[in-house]
Motif scaffolding. Structure first.
Motif, PDB file in Angstrom:
ATOM      1  N   LYS A  48       1.022  -1.179  -0.119  1.00  0.00           N
ATOM      2  CA  LYS A  48       0.026  -0.228  -0.145  1.00  0.00           C
ATOM      3  C   LYS A  48       0.818   1.519   0.066  1.00  0.00           C
ATOM      4  O   LYS A  48       0.363   2.457  -0.217  1.00  0.00           O
ATOM      5  CB  LYS A  48      -0.722   0.033   1.293  1.00  0.00           C
ATOM      6  N   SER A 144      -8.305  -1.060   3.542  1.00  0.00           N
ATOM      7  CA  SER A 144      -8.698  -0.962   2.184  1.00  0.00           C
ATOM      8  C   SER A 144      -7.726  -1.240   1.158  1.00  0.00           C
ATOM      9  O   SER A 144      -6.654  -0.948   1.403  1.00  0.00           O
ATOM     10  CB  SER A 144      -9.500   0.329   2.201  1.00  0.00           C
ATOM     11  N   ASN A 146      -6.267  -0.130  -1.527  1.00  0.00           N
ATOM     12  CA  ASN A 146      -5.902   0.678  -2.456  1.00  0.00           C
ATOM     13  C   ASN A 146      -4.496   1.491  -1.996  1.00  0.00           C
ATOM     14  O   ASN A 146      -3.945   1.102  -0.677  1.00  0.00           O
ATOM     15  CB  ASN A 146      -6.735   2.141  -2.232  1.00  0.00           C
ATOM     16  N   SER A 152     -10.692   4.305  -1.903  1.00  0.00           N
ATOM     17  CA  SER A 152     -10.849   2.867  -1.693  1.00  0.00           C
ATOM     18  C   SER A 152     -11.754   2.113  -2.724  1.00  0.00           C
ATOM     19  O   SER A 152     -12.550   2.528  -3.460  1.00  0.00           O
ATOM     20  CB  SER A 152     -11.749   2.709  -0.327  1.00  0.00           C
TER      21      SER A 152
HETATM   22 MG    MG Z   1      -8.118   2.919   3.785  1.00  0.00          MG
END
Ligand code: MG
Ligand code: TXA
Length: 347
Positions: A48, A144, A146, A152
């Motif tokens: 991420k 999430s 992303n 998201s």
């Molecule tokens: Mg998030």
């Protein structure tokens, strides 16, 4: 195509091996790893691009697993779990001694929830049945899916756009029915003090009050030392790369016209009348009820971002409690949009 049983088995194998698996929840897609395996959890942060002091939510197969992860669980936690789990409510509780600081970002608390999406539940239950990973803890950590600070994902394809090959398997459960992240409620304040709402979501303060008899305190989202405790609380969260500007319904047509005159290309996100002026390059009209709007908001922002305009104009939504969670996301998107800090003004 919906994922089948075979895909769940593959997902369980990958999680056992310390690899990442993206999966749908009822809110947004999560990027999952065995929450009791610090190396696997480290892979989430790497994929991420997320700072290590941001704690992760641990997803559980059922509330019966709560006391492996939390200690000194107050009675209200069980009442809320009974009322809202499986569902879009994350509870912050004091962490059990075994919980790794890779999960908690070094804090003494841990975020826990039982998600309602059938695929997420099937995965969590299959993981528990297969031994539950490291120490049989049966928790899947999942922020999430992303890249840090971005919108998201609410569809499997969005996860692929965000993370590409960094994730071993993406379980496809179609569109997420809630569409915005879970409500986060901090239950660590001392007895006698109200719980604190750290992030608004589908589960509202009023619904929480109906269960526990106390209205949560709605807090500013920063820790005392300025460290963000809820990553979505950073002003620049949930943001498209195109600058985004909130405009009142009355001024929308005028703002579009002004942009047209200055030869700037704009996209429009509205929920009432479609502007009749054809000057906008891309227009998305979302449902005019808060739940329908939340369900489609992130996909629409992604689409409009891709239209590569100079500005996304967003018609302001009503300032009522029913819209509070959506209003929160729009405010953050407006604060974070546009990578170069370009001023989002239609002038
Ligand atoms: Mg998030
Ligand atoms: O709906 C959701 O909650 C989705 C799905 C995948 O479950 N997950 C999600 O995770 O939104 P994430 O990491 O993007 O946001 C969860 C937030 C984090 O920003 C984190 O700061 C906060 O929850 N959080 C986790 N543990 C916490 C703790 N101990 N204290 C305060 N905040 C915590």
């Amino acid at each position: 195509m919906p994922s089948d049983v075979h895909e769940i088995d593959r997902a369980v194998g990958l999680l056992q091996a310390g690899e990442l698996v993206a999966f749908p929840t009822e809110t947004v897609y999560g990027l999952g790893a065995d929450a009791a395996n610090p190396t696997a959890v480290g892979r989430i942060f790497a994929a991420k691009g997320r700072p290590a002091d941001h704690p992760l939510i641990v997803h559980l197969p059922a509330d019966g697993y709560l006391d492996r992860w939390a200690r000194e669980i107050p009675a209200v936690a069980w009442e809320l779990a009974e009322a809202f789990w499986p569902g879009p409510l994350t509870l912050i509780l004091k962490r059990a001694p075994a919980v790794s600081s890779a999960i908690t970002g070094g804090q003494d608390s841990v975020g826990l929830r039982v998600p309602a999406h059938p695929l997420a539940l099937a995965l969590l239950r299959a993981y528990a049945r297969a031994g539950g990973g490291v120490d049989g803890m049966s928790g899947i950590a999942a922020p999430s899916a992303n890249r840090f600070g971005r919108i998201s994902p609410t569809e499997a394809a969005h996860v692929h756009d965000e993370l590409g090959d960094a994730v071993g398997l993406i379980l496809d459960g179609g569109r997420c029915p809630v569409g915005i992240e879970s409500t986060i409620l901090d239950l660590t304040p001392a007895a006698g003090l109200p719980p604190r709402l750290l992030r608004p979501g589908r589960v509202t303060p009023e619904q929480i009050r109906m269960v526990i008899g106390v209205l949560p305190e709605i807090v500013g989202h920063q820790a005392d030392d300025g460290t963000p405790r809820v990553s979505g609380s950073l002003a620049a969260h949930y943001a498209p790369t195109t600058p985004l500007l909130l405009v009142t319904p009355e001024r929308l047509a005028e703002a579009i016209e002004r942009l047209r005159c200055s030869r700037r290309r704009c996209a429009v996100l509205c929920h009432s009348e479609l502007p009749d002026d054809g000057a906008a390059l891309a227009v998305r009209r979302l449902p005019s009820d808060p739940r329908g709007y939340a369900r489609t908001l992130y996909a629409a922002l992604r689409d409009l971002d891709r239209a590569a305009t100079d500005l996304i104009l967003v018609e302001e939504i009503p300032a009522t409690p029913a819209w509070a969670a959506v209003a929160d996301r729009l405010r953050r998107a407006a604060a974070g949009a546009g990578r170069n800090g370009e001023a989002a003004t239609p002038r």
